[in-house]
Design a protein around this motif. Structure first.
Motif, PDB file in Angstrom:
ATOM      1  N   ASN A 183      18.997  31.441  18.521  1.00  0.00           N
ATOM      2  CA  ASN A 183      19.403  30.041  18.412  1.00  0.00           C
ATOM      3  C   ASN A 183      18.478  29.201  19.292  1.00  0.00           C
ATOM      4  OD1 ASN A 183      21.051  28.124  17.288  1.00  0.00           O
ATOM      5  ND2 ASN A 183      22.597  28.220  18.899  1.00  0.00           N
ATOM      6  N   GLN A 184      17.609  28.395  18.691  1.00  0.00           N
ATOM      7  CA  GLN A 184      16.585  27.658  19.427  1.00  0.00           C
ATOM      8  C   GLN A 184      16.475  26.228  18.901  1.00  0.00           C
ATOM      9  OE1 GLN A 184      14.987  29.047  21.985  1.00  0.00           O
ATOM     10  NE2 GLN A 184      15.615  31.184  21.679  1.00  0.00           N
ATOM     11  N   TRP A 185      15.745  25.410  19.681  1.00  0.00           N
ATOM     12  CA  TRP A 185      15.456  24.043  19.274  1.00  0.00           C
ATOM     13  C   TRP A 185      14.066  23.992  18.635  1.00  0.00           C
ATOM     14  CZ3 TRP A 185      18.815  19.958  19.597  1.00  0.00           C
ATOM     15  CH2 TRP A 185      19.969  20.139  20.378  1.00  0.00           C
ATOM     16  N   PHE A 186      13.955  23.187  17.573  1.00  0.00           N
ATOM     17  CA  PHE A 186      12.704  23.087  16.827  1.00  0.00           C
ATOM     18  C   PHE A 186      12.354  21.624  16.548  1.00  0.00           C
ATOM     19  CE2 PHE A 186      14.585  27.153  15.811  1.00  0.00           C
ATOM     20  CZ  PHE A 186      13.517  28.039  15.787  1.00  0.00           C
ATOM     21  N   VAL A 187      11.038  21.378  16.391  1.00  0.00           N
ATOM     22  CA  VAL A 187      10.560  20.074  15.909  1.00  0.00           C
ATOM     23  C   VAL A 187      10.071  20.254  14.476  1.00  0.00           C
ATOM     24  CG1 VAL A 187       8.904  18.196  16.203  1.00  0.00           C
ATOM     25  CG2 VAL A 187       9.827  19.347  18.212  1.00  0.00           C
ATOM     26  N   LYS A 188      10.517  19.366  13.577  1.00  0.00           N
ATOM     27  CA  LYS A 188       9.983  19.355  12.213  1.00  0.00           C
ATOM     28  C   LYS A 188       8.581  18.749  12.272  1.00  0.00           C
ATOM     29  CE  LYS A 188      14.417  18.799   9.827  1.00  0.00           C
ATOM     30  NZ  LYS A 188      15.248  17.876   9.002  1.00  0.00           N
ATOM     31  N   MET A 189       7.586  19.539  11.965  1.00  0.00           N
ATOM     32  CA  MET A 189       6.211  19.113  12.183  1.00  0.00           C
ATOM     33  C   MET A 189       5.556  18.431  10.983  1.00  0.00           C
ATOM     34  SD  MET A 189       5.781  19.832  15.309  1.00  0.00           S
ATOM     35  CE  MET A 189       4.044  19.841  15.722  1.00  0.00           C
ATOM     36  N   GLN A 190       5.995  18.743   9.779  1.00  0.00           N
ATOM     37  CA  GLN A 190       5.307  18.197   8.607  1.00  0.00           C
ATOM     38  C   GLN A 190       5.272  16.673   8.579  1.00  0.00           C
ATOM     39  OE1 GLN A 190       6.755  20.312   5.120  1.00  0.00           O
ATOM     40  NE2 GLN A 190       4.649  20.857   4.609  1.00  0.00           N
ATOM     41  N   GLU A 239      -2.504  21.546   7.419  1.00  0.00           N
ATOM     42  CA  GLU A 239      -2.013  21.636   6.040  1.00  0.00           C
ATOM     43  C   GLU A 239      -1.025  22.780   5.850  1.00  0.00           C
ATOM     44  OE1 GLU A 239      -5.663  21.941   3.900  1.00  0.00           O
ATOM     45  OE2 GLU A 239      -5.980  19.754   3.793  1.00  0.00           O
ATOM     46  N   ASN A 240      -0.989  23.707   6.814  1.00  0.00           N
ATOM     47  CA  ASN A 240      -0.072  24.853   6.731  1.00  0.00           C
ATOM     48  C   ASN A 240       0.868  24.894   7.934  1.00  0.00           C
ATOM     49  OD1 ASN A 240      -1.255  26.592   4.329  1.00  0.00           O
ATOM     50  ND2 ASN A 240      -3.000  25.856   5.512  1.00  0.00           N
ATOM     51  N   ILE A 241       1.166  23.739   8.482  1.00  0.00           N
ATOM     52  CA  ILE A 241       1.913  23.670   9.732  1.00  0.00           C
ATOM     53  C   ILE A 241       3.352  24.142   9.559  1.00  0.00           C
ATOM     54  CG2 ILE A 241       2.752  21.285   9.510  1.00  0.00           C
ATOM     55  CD1 ILE A 241       1.772  20.965  12.498  1.00  0.00           C
ATOM     56  N   ARG A 242       3.860  24.763  10.592  1.00  0.00           N
ATOM     57  CA  ARG A 242       5.248  25.233  10.605  1.00  0.00           C
ATOM     58  C   ARG A 242       5.994  24.528  11.732  1.00  0.00           C
ATOM     59  NH1 ARG A 242       4.395  31.680  10.475  1.00  0.00           N
ATOM     60  NH2 ARG A 242       6.662  31.679  10.526  1.00  0.00           N
ATOM     61  N   ASP A 243       7.310  24.554  11.639  1.00  0.00           N
ATOM     62  CA  ASP A 243       8.113  23.907  12.675  1.00  0.00           C
ATOM     63  C   ASP A 243       7.841  24.549  14.030  1.00  0.00           C
ATOM     64  OD1 ASP A 243       9.074  22.316  10.719  1.00  0.00           O
ATOM     65  OD2 ASP A 243      11.119  23.083  10.731  1.00  0.00           O
ATOM     66  N   TRP A 244       7.943  23.754  15.061  1.00  0.00           N
ATOM     67  CA  TRP A 244       7.569  24.136  16.424  1.00  0.00           C
ATOM     68  C   TRP A 244       8.829  24.489  17.217  1.00  0.00           C
ATOM     69  CZ3 TRP A 244       5.425  19.815  20.161  1.00  0.00           C
ATOM     70  CH2 TRP A 244       5.165  20.363  21.441  1.00  0.00           C
ATOM     71  N   CYS A 245       8.885  25.739  17.666  1.00  0.00           N
ATOM     72  CA  CYS A 245       9.994  26.176  18.529  1.00  0.00           C
ATOM     73  C   CYS A 245       9.725  25.636  19.934  1.00  0.00           C
ATOM     74  CB  CYS A 245      10.084  27.699  18.546  1.00  0.00           C
ATOM     75  SG  CYS A 245      11.361  28.324  19.667  1.00  0.00           S
ATOM     76  N   ILE A 246      10.581  24.732  20.417  1.00  0.00           N
ATOM     77  CA  ILE A 246      10.300  24.032  21.675  1.00  0.00           C
ATOM     78  C   ILE A 246      11.214  24.454  22.830  1.00  0.00           C
ATOM     79  CG2 ILE A 246       9.285  21.983  20.616  1.00  0.00           C
ATOM     80  CD1 ILE A 246      12.046  20.623  20.931  1.00  0.00           C
TER      81      ILE A 246
END
Length: 894
Positions: free
Chosen positions: A362-369, A400-407
């Protein structure tokens, strides 16, 4: 600190310890946010607070210092913001280790609050070391603006960004597969995982069908994870398994029954075409699990040991111990079909240096797209330029292939996540302070999230947070956007891309206009410099041995843009010798008295007052100024260094300084004063050109020669500019004069070579006879006979239309004409002939042996290609040498 007598040798330690405190004490590095001058801003890539200076830092900060010092000399309001990064994982690990070694306590025993107190104490005691070392390097940082990523202002910026992104729906919390570091016991982003190719094994296990009718074979590189399998998957188009889809497997070593499912992700050509599915421990399996609503069974503790879900006999086993146990037990049950050697990529924690464990958490993420689109466009549209340009392709592919960032990180040292949980109803509130009441149940008992944010979450805000954002400060108005970022390509994703996203999202402006990516430093064997290889020198020791300027100049001199740098301490002799060369030129000038007339300009002179050599050196200087300026504008630091080095060493010192001696040693005062004035004009200009790269020696010499007042500094002098065309025309500076002077130097070199070939001491003066090629060449040679005779070191120079040599005569034919040196009264001709004939005889033996070797087919077939080529080159050189010897012998034979 104004004009003073220079010592015999340049002593960098004394000069450096004098000038840096002077610059800093006078506030020369401090930028003025109320200035009307156009700003030029750089923010330093903040080194880790745990760090010490490396050669990578030396390269990076030398380049930044060159840019900031030149910008100041170009009239810009130069601001270089320094600072350090709190380096969450690295710092916490360092302090934990320190406490365990010195006090025998763990952070858990201390508790969060007490542990953080100790980290701050450690930071106060040791955290400023790299900042002190940067001063030793001579960096012109604005120390009044020094920042730390956990400063109150920067912490507020971090909190503000988190809340704004959360409110915008771009930050979320969820159960996802993340990279887990068992050593640091924290989640990592994808970019914090490095991959190594390793030799491992691929184990093929038989999984029995529930109905006893047979088995499926699955292959795995991580047998311990089978204890968390919740399905076996096959491709729906794989005809081999059509009758098995929907049936069940009895999972070995457990009492669980798991289904056989069909999923298009499965590659039928890999192994048996059937794959085990462990949704809680593999990112691909996680996606399969989501599609098929499979249970997500986590079988590991956070330190990498097995937990109770793995089964009682495996609980608390280390993951690798468990791997061996699983393989052994499957073999005993006759369920191990085969084991194959397997080379694969293994992900390692960049900080923990242990294999990461993909783990459901269970983590926090940033939507990067949504953030990536504008940042990609800024680079594609060249609003931000990369140097070298090839890094655009790398950047574009990642964006162009970015994934969400686990912060989120399971640490204590860092920016604590501003999320609060209601103890009564578990409602999540994200706010700037602890909520007074729960908006869902009305309760008032909240607990803050235990996790902290990824260190890069503060670093991506660096270009504007260090200037006071979210407040609208004078600094922010004056110095943002910044101009240039100098950094390593290894953090293009960690930092560069994210800073561009953050700048556009929160300031609606790009954070910088140019990004220069530094080269990789390697040793002479081509190995990357690293502490583990013990091939990474301590820069402070190098500075102690060679001086800061020598290190700075050498590292740019040997660093072509975009190419790896082959470094060794011995190469710093390049910079040290160069500093001594300039020092000696300044001492030579001091020997001839103080400044004469206006050394800042030659506008009042005319061509009749200048010698050809004066016009030549001014033309060469003009070209050096243009080349140096253009090189820095294009971030070609290597070309910049070579342009200045070649001019100062090969043209100013080797030729003009020697030519000037012929005038300065004479009694004629008018010509002497003009030569001194030109010398001062050049010396002041070249010191200014060189100042950004070698600040200490240039400051010392600028004052010693009287070019700066006691309270002034070379750093505020004007950057040299090429001469205006009308000034060059009035002074007679043109290509034709320069060509003629170059031809004169060619003739002088040819005469010197004749003397050297007959072993005539350079100090012995000989008569030289010159027959010019034509009337134009004759007029030129007669224009400055004093310097011609001086540079030839001749007892007499005779210029005649025709000359017929008698006896032994050395001859050189050049573009200006022919030069003759009568040798009969200079050397013992017969003895010299004997010496040269003996040399030829010895050379003939070597030529014969080399030809024999090169005609040996066995040698040609077996010797490495480079060895054969070396022998061929050697043969050519010996044959050339023999031809020259025969010419010399011919001359002596009359």
């Amino acid at each position: 600190m104004n004009e003073h007598k220079l010592g015999k040798a340049y002593e960098p330690g004394a000069v450096e310890s004098k000038w840096y405190p002077y610059w800093e004490g006078k506030g020369f590095f401090t930028a003025d946010n109320s200035s009307t001058r156009k700003s030029y801003t750089i923010v330093i890539p903040p080194p880790n607070v745990t760090g010490t200076l490396t050669l990578g830092h030396v390269l990076n900060n030398t380049l930044q210092d060159i840019l900031i010092r030149q910008a100041r000399m170009l009239g810009r309001e130069a601001c270089w913001v320094p600072g350090t990064d709190h380096a969450g994982i690295a710092t916490q690990a360092r302090v934990e280790s320190h406490l365990l070694e010195t006090e025998g306590v763990t952070r858990q025993e201390l508790g969060r609050e007490k542990f953080l107190e100790r980290v701050w104490q450690w930071r106060e005691q040791y955290g400023g070391r790299i900042i002190t070392q940067l001063r030793r390097l001579g960096t012109a940082c604005d120390w009044s603006r020094e920042r730390f990523t956990l400063d109150p202002g920067l912490s507020r910026a971090v909190q503000e960004v988190f809340i704004r992104l959360y409110e915008k729906g771009l930050i979320y919390r969820g159960h996802r597969i993340i990279n887990w570091c068992p050593k640091s016991r924290t989640a990592l982003s994808d970019e914090e995982v490095t991959y190594r190719e390793e030799k491992g094994s691929l184990w093929h296990f038989r999984y029995p069908l529930e109905d006893g009718s047979g088995h499926l074979v699955v292959a795995t590189t991580r047998p311990e994870t089978m204890l968390g399998d919740t399905a076996v998957a096959v491709n729906p188009e794989d005809e081999r398994y059509q009758g098995l889809i929907g049936k069940n497997i009895r999972l070995p070593l457990t009492d669980r029954i798991i289904p056989i499912i069909a999923d298009a992700h499965v590659d039928p050509s890999f192994g048996s075409g059937a794959v085990k599915v462990t949704p809680a421990h593999d990112p691909n399996d996680y996606e399969i699990g989501r599609r098929h609503n499979l249970p997500m069974l986590n079988v590991m503790h956070d330190q990498g040991a097995m937990n109770h879900a793995a089964g009682a006999e495996f609980e608390n086993m280390d993951r690798y111990e468990c791997r061996a146990a699983v393989v052994e037990m499957m073999d005993e049950l006759d369920l191990l079909e085969k084991t194959e050697d397997h080379i694969h990529q293994v992900g390692y924690s960049e900080r923990g240096h242990v294999p990461v464990e993909p783990r459901l958490s269970n983590q926090w993420f940033v939507k990067m797209q949504p953030l990536a689109g504008p940042a990609l466009k800024a680079v594609n549209d060249e609003k931000i330029r990369f140097h070298p340009e090839r890094w655009v392709k790398t950047y574009r592919h990642w964006m162009e292939n970015i994934r969400d960032w686990c912060i989120s990180r399971q640490l204590w040292w860092g920016h604590r996540i501003p999320a609060y949980y209601c103890r009564q109803c578990h409602y999540t509130a994200v706010s700037r302070e602890t909520p007074a009441g729960c908006g869902q149940c009305g309760g008032s008992d909240f607990v803050q999230d235990e996790d902290v944010l990824d260190t890069w979450f503060s670093s991506w805000l660096w270009p504007f947070s260090v200037l006071g954002w979210p407040e609208e400060t004078r600094d922010l108005e004056k110095f943002y956007p910044t101009d240039t970022l100098v950094t390593g390509p290894d953090i293009i994703f960690f930092w560069v891309a994210r800073m561009i996203m953050a700048g556009l999202e929160f300031k609606q402006e790009i954070p910088f206009k140019d990004v220069y990516f530094t080269s990789i430093l390697r040793d002479d064997k081509g190995r990357k410099l690293s502490k583990s290889l013990n091939n990474s020198p301590d820069p402070i020791e190098v500075i102690d041995d060679y001086g800061a300027d020598a290190l700075r100049f050498t590292i740019i001199y040997i660093a072509p843009m975009g190419q790896d740098i082959r470094y060794s301490n011995e190469k710093c002799q390049i910079g040290r010798n160069f500093a001594n060369k300039i020092w000696n030129a300044a001492r030579f000038r001091q020997h001839h008295g103080c400044c004469v007339g206006d050394w800042t300009s030659l506008d009042d002179l005319n061509q009749d007052q200048l010698r050809p050599d004066d016009k030549w050196i001014l033309e060469r200087y003009d070209k050096a100024v243009a080349a140096a300026t253009e090189s820095l504008a294009g971030f070609r630091f290597h070309d910049f260094a070579h342009a200045i080095y070649d001019f100062i060493w090969s043209e100013f010192c080797d030729w003009y300084l020697e030519s000037a001696k012929s005038v300065l040693n004479s009694e004629e005062s008018a010509g002497r004063n003009i030569t001194l004035r030109i010398f001062d004009y050049l010396m002041a200009g070249l010191l200014r050109l060189l100042h950004p790269a070698m600040p200490f020696v240039t400051e010392e010499l600028y004052h010693a020669l009287g070019f700066a007042d006691e309270e002034d500094s070379i750093m505020f002098s004007e950057w040299p500019r090429p001469m205006a065309p009308e000034i060059k025309e009035r002074l007679g500076i043109d290509q034709e004069t320069a060509r003629q002077v170059e031809a004169k130097f060619e003739l002088i070199r040819a005469v010197r070579n004749i003397k050297a070939s007959y072993q005539i001491p350079t100090s012995r003066k000989l008569k030289v006879i010159i027959t010019p090629k034509g009337s134009e060449e004759e007029a030129f040679l007669r224009e400055d006979p004093v310097s011609l005779e001086f540079l030839l070191f001749a007892s007499e120079v005779e210029i005649v239309d025709d000359y017929q040599p008698e006896g032994a005569t050395g001859t050189a034919v050049t573009t200006l004409g022919a030069a003759y040196l009568p040798l009969d009264d200079v050397i013992d001709v017969e003895k010299e002939k004997e010496r040269l004939l003996a040399q030829e005889e010895e050379l003939v033996k070597h030529i014969k042996n080399t030809r024999k070797k090169l005609s040996n087919q066995k040698f040609l077939d077996n010797a490495p290609e480079e060895v054969v080529e070396r022998e061929k080159d050697r043969l050519n050189q010996m044959q050339d040498r023999r031809e020259r010897l025969r010419e010399q012998i011919k001359v002596l034979s009359g």
